[in-house]
Design an enzyme around this catalytic site. Structure first.
Site, PDB file in Angstrom:
ATOM      1  N   ASP A  56       0.861  -1.187   0.000  1.00 24.20           N
ATOM      2  CA  ASP A  56       0.000   0.000   0.000  1.00 24.20           C
ATOM      3  C   ASP A  56       0.895   1.235   0.000  1.00 24.20           C
ATOM      4  OD1 ASP A  56      -1.697   2.075   0.562  1.00 24.20           O
ATOM      5  OD2 ASP A  56      -2.450   1.254   2.434  1.00 24.20           O
ATOM      6  N   ARG A 110       5.238   1.999   9.982  1.00 22.66           N
ATOM      7  CA  ARG A 110       5.185   3.241   9.192  1.00 22.66           C
ATOM      8  C   ARG A 110       6.218   4.198   9.776  1.00 22.66           C
ATOM      9  NH1 ARG A 110      -1.399   3.828   8.250  1.00 22.66           N
ATOM     10  NH2 ARG A 110      -1.668   1.798   7.250  1.00 22.66           N
ATOM     11  N   GLN A 125      -4.016  -3.606  12.927  1.00 18.63           N
ATOM     12  CA  GLN A 125      -5.431  -3.485  12.593  1.00 18.63           C
ATOM     13  C   GLN A 125      -5.967  -4.818  12.076  1.00 18.63           C
ATOM     14  OE1 GLN A 125      -5.170  -0.235   9.753  1.00 18.63           O
ATOM     15  NE2 GLN A 125      -5.290  -1.601   8.016  1.00 18.63           N
ATOM     16  N   ASP A 236     -14.176   7.161   5.721  1.00 18.03           N
ATOM     17  CA  ASP A 236     -13.593   6.920   7.040  1.00 18.03           C
ATOM     18  C   ASP A 236     -14.690   6.949   8.095  1.00 18.03           C
ATOM     19  OD1 ASP A 236     -11.079   6.909   5.891  1.00 18.03           O
ATOM     20  OD2 ASP A 236     -10.590   8.970   6.488  1.00 18.03           O
ATOM     21  N   GLU A 249     -10.308   8.515  14.099  1.00 11.39           N
ATOM     22  CA  GLU A 249     -10.588   7.619  12.979  1.00 11.39           C
ATOM     23  C   GLU A 249     -10.388   6.177  13.422  1.00 11.39           C
ATOM     24  OE1 GLU A 249      -8.362   6.105   9.026  1.00 11.39           O
ATOM     25  OE2 GLU A 249      -8.416   8.293   9.221  1.00 11.39           O
ATOM     26  N   SER A 252     -10.724   3.048   7.911  1.00  7.62           N
ATOM     27  CA  SER A 252     -10.729   3.553   6.540  1.00  7.62           C
ATOM     28  C   SER A 252     -11.132   2.381   5.663  1.00  7.62           C
ATOM     29  CB  SER A 252      -9.332   4.063   6.154  1.00  7.62           C
ATOM     30  OG  SER A 252      -9.320   4.499   4.811  1.00  7.62           O
TER      31      SER A 252
END
Length: 335
Positions: A56, A110, A125, A236, A249, A252
């Site tokens: 991604d 990340r 997640q 979202d 959030e 997504s």
């Protein structure tokens, strides 16, 4: 966002009680989620080959963690940012049919994430993906799926309340739907984040739709990679989080690109060279199933349900020493 330090913050559970609650939420949610959404749990990779095109690209500027493997010479390996494209390929390879889907525990790094109350360099997640028919690529399908996910999260609030009544956060009774263009029209002089906060504070929980394409102002509400979500059929899930006075959030998600949407979005994003990658070729040739999918933040969900002020309270990651010290002084114990 910077570090937010709520006044008179009380986590209400000890570190060990928190660890117990985290396990309870994760175990219970994935079981309920899989059952309600008709999803099977499968195993997923921590890294993929760069040449596959499966990683991604997020907003296109984040640097994946890269390394090589002695047994695979000449290939660059990347730690995943998410499994958005990998899941669709898995549905194809494993022969899933319309109405059937999968979920998996996704762990990612990340490295360019700005560290604050909500953001960590470690991402955990539930990534999920479901096969749909071409005629189901509609707003109605998207909204019905969102309502189902909201219902599951609401049910989790009640489950957690039974075990930790002193700690659980009360969630709103319904979810409100609005597009990014409608939101810009409402608050044209505000930034995208300010708009999100205003609308989520008003309604408690919002599904903000159509993210990625340029708005009337000439700018997108937020960045989205051009090769997984259809920018007209995504969004979202945001909850108002009083503890930090901002929108949180949780997910997504969206209906994924078909051949036409992929072509258009690659052009808009200036990424037409991706059409030569194996995954993209298969998609353009109509070989992959039509799908809907997304990710639900595991630590974010624990934060929400336990009303925690820092993601590091519900997730073991790396934080600057000064942040750890400051948080401890304000009753935020980072794991």
């Amino acid at each position: 966002m910077g570090l937010i330090l709520p006044e008179h913050y009380d986590p209400r559970l000890s570190v060990r009680e928190t660890q117990e609650a985290i396990k309870y939420i994760r175990d219970t949610f994935q079981k309920e989620f899989g059952k309600e959404m008709n999803l099977e749990r499968i195993s997923a990779p921590l890294f993929v080959e760069k040449s596959s095109g499966l990683n991604d690209d997020l907003n296109g500027v984040e640097r994946p963690v890269q390394f090589d493997i002695a047994g695979v010479p000449g290939e660059t390996i990347e730690v995943v940012h998410s499994l958005a494209k990998w899941k669709r390929m898995a549905l194809y390879k494993y022969g899933f049919q319309p109405g059937e889907g999968l979920y998996t525990n996704m762990n990612a790094i990340r490295r360019d994430e700005e560290l604050d109350n909500l953001h960590s360099c470690y991402v955990d997640q539930w990534d999920w993906e479901k096969v749909i028919k071409k005629e189901e690529r509609t707003v109605e399908t998207l909204e019905a799926t969102v309502r189902n996910i909201f219902k599951i999260i609401k049910h989790m609030e009640h489950e957690v309340w039974y075990k930790y009544p002193q700690a659980v956060k009360k969630l709103p009774e319904d979810i409100y739907f609005i597009t990014s263009q409608e939101l810009e029209d409402m608050y044209p002089d505000k930034t995208p984040k300010e708009r999100e906060n205003l609308i989520t504070k008003e309604h408690g929980c919002v599904f903000l739709m159509k993210i990625g394409d340029k708005l009337a102002s000439g700018e997108p509400h937020d960045g989205r990679a051009p090769d997984y979500d259809d920018w007209q059929l995504n969004g979202d899930i945001l909850f108002w989080f009083e503890t930090l006075n901002c929108a949180l959030e949780i997910s997504s998600m969206g209906i994924r690109v078909d051949e036409k949407a992929l072509e258009e979005q690659l052009v808009k994003a200036g990424c037409e060279e991706r059409k030569n990658l194996p995954y993209h070729k298969m998609l353009l040739n109509g070989e992959l199933p039509y799908t809907i999918g997304g990710g639900i933040g595991q630590s974010r969900l624990c934060m929400l349900l336990l009303d925690r002020a820092h993601v590091g309270e519900v997730q073991a990651s790396l934080w600057p020493e000064q942040m750890r010290k400051t948080c401890k002084e304000h009753n935020m114990i980072l794991l």
